[in-house]
Design a protein around this motif. Structure first.
Motif, PDB file in Angstrom:
ATOM      1  N   UNK A  28       2.775  45.886   9.381  1.00 19.13           N
ATOM      2  CA  UNK A  28       3.018  47.323   9.527  1.00 19.13           C
ATOM      3  C   UNK A  28       3.818  47.885   8.361  1.00 19.13           C
ATOM      4  N   UNK A  29       4.703  47.056   7.813  1.00 17.55           N
ATOM      5  CA  UNK A  29       5.611  47.499   6.756  1.00 17.55           C
ATOM      6  C   UNK A  29       4.877  47.948   5.486  1.00 17.55           C
ATOM      7  N   UNK A  30       3.618  47.550   5.335  1.00 18.26           N
ATOM      8  CA  UNK A  30       2.833  47.985   4.176  1.00 18.26           C
ATOM      9  C   UNK A  30       2.736  49.512   4.158  1.00 18.26           C
ATOM     10  N   UNK A  31       2.670  50.101   5.360  1.00 18.33           N
ATOM     11  CA  UNK A  31       2.571  51.566   5.462  1.00 18.33           C
ATOM     12  C   UNK A  31       3.836  52.277   4.986  1.00 18.33           C
ATOM     13  N   UNK A  32       4.933  51.544   4.859  1.00 17.98           N
ATOM     14  CA  UNK A  32       6.149  52.150   4.337  1.00 17.98           C
ATOM     15  C   UNK A  32       5.974  52.546   2.871  1.00 17.98           C
ATOM     16  N   UNK A  33       5.054  51.854   2.183  1.00 19.28           N
ATOM     17  CA  UNK A  33       4.772  52.171   0.787  1.00 19.28           C
ATOM     18  C   UNK A  33       5.895  51.800  -0.161  1.00 19.28           C
ATOM     19  N   UNK A  34       6.621  50.750   0.155  1.00 18.04           N
ATOM     20  CA  UNK A  34       7.765  50.361  -0.666  1.00 18.04           C
ATOM     21  C   UNK A  34       7.434  49.320  -1.733  1.00 18.04           C
ATOM     22  N   UNK A  35       6.198  48.890  -1.823  1.00 21.54           N
ATOM     23  CA  UNK A  35       5.826  47.816  -2.748  1.00 21.54           C
ATOM     24  C   UNK A  35       6.147  48.143  -4.201  1.00 21.54           C
ATOM     25  N   UNK A  36       6.152  49.415  -4.560  1.00 17.71           N
ATOM     26  CA  UNK A  36       6.440  49.798  -5.942  1.00 17.71           C
ATOM     27  C   UNK A  36       7.934  49.891  -6.246  1.00 17.71           C
ATOM     28  N   UNK A  37       8.779  49.948  -5.220  1.00 19.26           N
ATOM     29  CA  UNK A  37      10.208  50.120  -5.453  1.00 19.26           C
ATOM     30  C   UNK A  37      11.062  48.974  -4.910  1.00 19.26           C
ATOM     31  N   UNK A  38      10.449  48.054  -4.159  1.00 21.46           N
ATOM     32  CA  UNK A  38      11.168  46.911  -3.587  1.00 21.46           C
ATOM     33  C   UNK A  38      10.360  45.650  -3.904  1.00 21.46           C
ATOM     34  N   UNK A  39      11.051  44.587  -4.268  1.00 19.05           N
ATOM     35  CA  UNK A  39      10.350  43.356  -4.641  1.00 19.05           C
ATOM     36  C   UNK A  39       9.618  42.740  -3.438  1.00 19.05           C
ATOM     37  N   UNK A  40       8.529  42.009  -3.723  1.00 23.09           N
ATOM     38  CA  UNK A  40       7.803  41.333  -2.640  1.00 23.09           C
ATOM     39  C   UNK A  40       8.696  40.366  -1.861  1.00 23.09           C
ATOM     40  N   UNK A  41       9.671  39.767  -2.543  1.00 26.48           N
ATOM     41  CA  UNK A  41      10.597  38.854  -1.875  1.00 26.48           C
ATOM     42  C   UNK A  41      11.413  39.602  -0.823  1.00 26.48           C
TER      43      UNK A  41
END
Length: 137
Positions: A104-117
């Motif tokens: 579900x967290x993918x919908x937050x759209x944070x992949x560009x501003x928070x590391x995958x780790x």
């Protein structure tokens, strides 16, 4: 998807770029303190998180699961993720929490501003919450 969590996702989808990170930081300040009678030592650690995070799940009432998180103030990303789960899932029925998509967290759209780790941390938190609910049945 429980309505409170869906609303949080909508909030994140309504902003872009660094505004998403700002929203996450705002949420980190909203994570409630642990109840006085609850000790962090009795909580489950989530080692996948980049910063120390502990959680506890009280699923004794499957109609209203209670979630508790502890993370230090100097870990705003981790606290933000915990706050998302707390605000979105605390008090919800067990079945509704178990039905939340693991990603579900993918919908937050944070992949560009928070590391995958770091994103792995919110996934690990949800996985542990679901496991504790299943174990309590």
């Amino acid at each position: 998807m429980p309505a409170p969590l869906a609303e949080i996702l909508d909030d994140f989808e309504a902003v872009s770029g660094q505004d998403k990170l700002q929203l996450l930081l705002e949420m980190s300040r909203e994570l409630p303190a642990l109840p006085a009678e609850m000790e962090q030592q009795a909580m489950e650690p989530v080692p996948e998180c980049q910063s120390p995070l502990f959680l506890s799940v009280d699923a004794s009432d499957p109609g209203a699961v209670r979630l508790f998180f502890s993370a230090p103030p100097e870990a705003p990303t981790t606290r933000g993720f915990a706050s998302i789960l707390h605000q979105g899932l605390d008090g919800q029925p067990a079945d509704a929490i178990l039905a939340v998509p693991d990603d579900f967290y993918v919908r937050l759209g944070l992949a560009d501003v928070v590391s995958p780790l770091r994103l792995r941390g919110i996934s690990a938190m949800l996985t542990r919450v679901k496991r504790r609910i299943r174990e309590s049945r």
